[in-house]
Design an enzyme around this catalytic site. Structure first.
Site, PDB file in Angstrom:
ATOM      1  N   LEU A  50       0.765  -1.203  -0.094  1.00 52.33           N
ATOM      2  CA  LEU A  50      -0.067  -0.094  -0.068  1.00 52.33           C
ATOM      3  C   LEU A  50       0.934   1.117   0.219  1.00 52.33           C
ATOM      4  O   LEU A  50       2.052   1.237   0.653  1.00 52.33           O
ATOM      5  CB  LEU A  50      -0.803   0.152   1.417  1.00 52.33           C
ATOM      6  N   ASP A  51       0.527   2.291  -0.677  1.00 49.87           N
ATOM      7  CA  ASP A  51       1.224   3.198  -0.681  1.00 49.87           C
ATOM      8  C   ASP A  51       1.538   4.177   0.873  1.00 49.87           C
ATOM      9  O   ASP A  51       0.765   3.840   1.591  1.00 49.87           O
ATOM     10  CB  ASP A  51       0.612   4.494  -1.549  1.00 49.87           C
ATOM     11  N   LYS A  52       2.644   4.742   0.973  1.00 51.56           N
ATOM     12  CA  LYS A  52       3.002   5.308   2.014  1.00 51.56           C
ATOM     13  C   LYS A  52       1.723   5.996   2.910  1.00 51.56           C
ATOM     14  O   LYS A  52       1.501   6.041   4.030  1.00 51.56           O
ATOM     15  CB  LYS A  52       4.082   6.366   1.921  1.00 51.56           C
TER      16      LYS A  52
ATOM     17  N   THR B   9      -1.349   5.641   2.115  1.00 47.09           N
ATOM     18  CA  THR B   9      -2.746   4.738   1.981  1.00 47.09           C
ATOM     19  C   THR B   9      -2.884   3.803   3.429  1.00 47.09           C
ATOM     20  O   THR B   9      -1.533   3.407   3.856  1.00 47.09           O
ATOM     21  CB  THR B   9      -2.853   3.952   0.728  1.00 47.09           C
TER      22      THR B   9
ATOM     23  N   HIS C 242       0.168   2.526  -7.713  1.00 49.71           N
ATOM     24  CA  HIS C 242      -0.918   3.772  -7.541  1.00 49.71           C
ATOM     25  C   HIS C 242      -2.125   3.258  -8.374  1.00 49.71           C
ATOM     26  O   HIS C 242      -2.560   4.628  -8.998  1.00 49.71           O
ATOM     27  CB  HIS C 242      -0.218   5.045  -7.978  1.00 49.71           C
TER      28      HIS C 242
END
Length: 248
Positions: free
Chosen positions: A106-108, A110, A196
């Site tokens: 998961l993105d930083k 998110t 993303h």
């Protein structure tokens, strides 16, 4: 019947200390196998059949661990990083010695559901493009998200690198209003996991994601009782359902 392994390896993997600390315990007569004190730390035993004791404590052997984490913002989905805290840093020592790793990323910025395990086969199946394991996200989006976006996502949208996404299911919980500065609230289920991807899908229809949280992966739903940064082990039922999903 399990695979035979060295006693010192089993005990260090189960968190009873380093290899050298285990060897010291064996020399001190603190380790028993089948009720008998052992003197050879390299003794080959079957951890699933042989009863191993350290002091008065019986060793409960397990090879794999499965942890559901509600990932907070600001933490990265990796096992180590020189600058930022990782999701593995959130785990207690009880789980760290299993060398669990995040399944996917998961993105930083998110939040939400992240599975950590050392079961490489399950992780591979969950991430395999051929398995098409669905992932559901809750998002808040600037602008009005409506029927035209549902249709576009159902057909598949073209991302900035030319990739056309698989059909995705968009559920609009609240239509936003750009004029009033009200964001749209949505749930989106995608069948792949490009870099993303959710943000880029909305970018493709001219909108911007301002908050993103993963709430499901396959049959696994984020436990609503887990605050950001908290985690728990999967239940037997959750694990069986997840395995069933990837065996199809």
């Amino acid at each position: 019947m399990g695979k035979k392994q060295r006693v010192d390896k089993i005990l260090s993997n189960m968190g009873f200390g380093s290899r050298s600390e285990i060897r010291r315990l064996v020399k001190q007569g603190a380790v028993k196998v089948g009720g008998a004190t052992i003197k050879d730390f390299g003794l080959q035993v079957d951890p699933e059949l042989d009863v191993i004791e350290v002091g008065e404590e019986r060793v409960v052997f397990r090879e794999f661990v499965y942890v559901m984490l509600n990932k907070p913002q600001g933490v990265i989905s990796a096992t180590e990083d020189s600058r930022d805290r990782t999701v593995v840093d959130l785990l207690s020592d009880e789980y760290r010695h299993f060398d669990a790793f995040p399944v996917g990323r998961l993105d930083k910025d998110t939040e939400g559901l992240l599975l950590l395990t050392n079961d490489g086969k399950l992780a591979h199946n969950l991430l395999s493009p051929r398995k098409h394991v669905p992932k559901t996200y809750y998002a808040e989006v600037e602008g009005r998200v409506g029927e035209e976006d549902k249709d576009a996502f159902r057909r598949g949208v073209t991302l900035d690198d030319g990739y056309v996404t698989m059909p995705a299911e968009l559920l609009v919980l609240r239509e936003g209003s750009p004029e009033a500065g009200v964001v749209s609230k949505i749930e989106l289920t995608i069948m792949e996991g490009k870099f993303h991807q959710v943000k880029r899908m909305f970018q493709a229809v001219g909108k911007k994601v301002v908050y993103l949280k993963r709430i499901a992966m396959g049959s696994l739903l984020l436990d609503e009782h887990l605050a950001a940064g908290q985690y728990r082990e999967l239940t037997v039922e959750e694990l069986e359902q997840l395995r069933g999903h990837t065996d199809q």
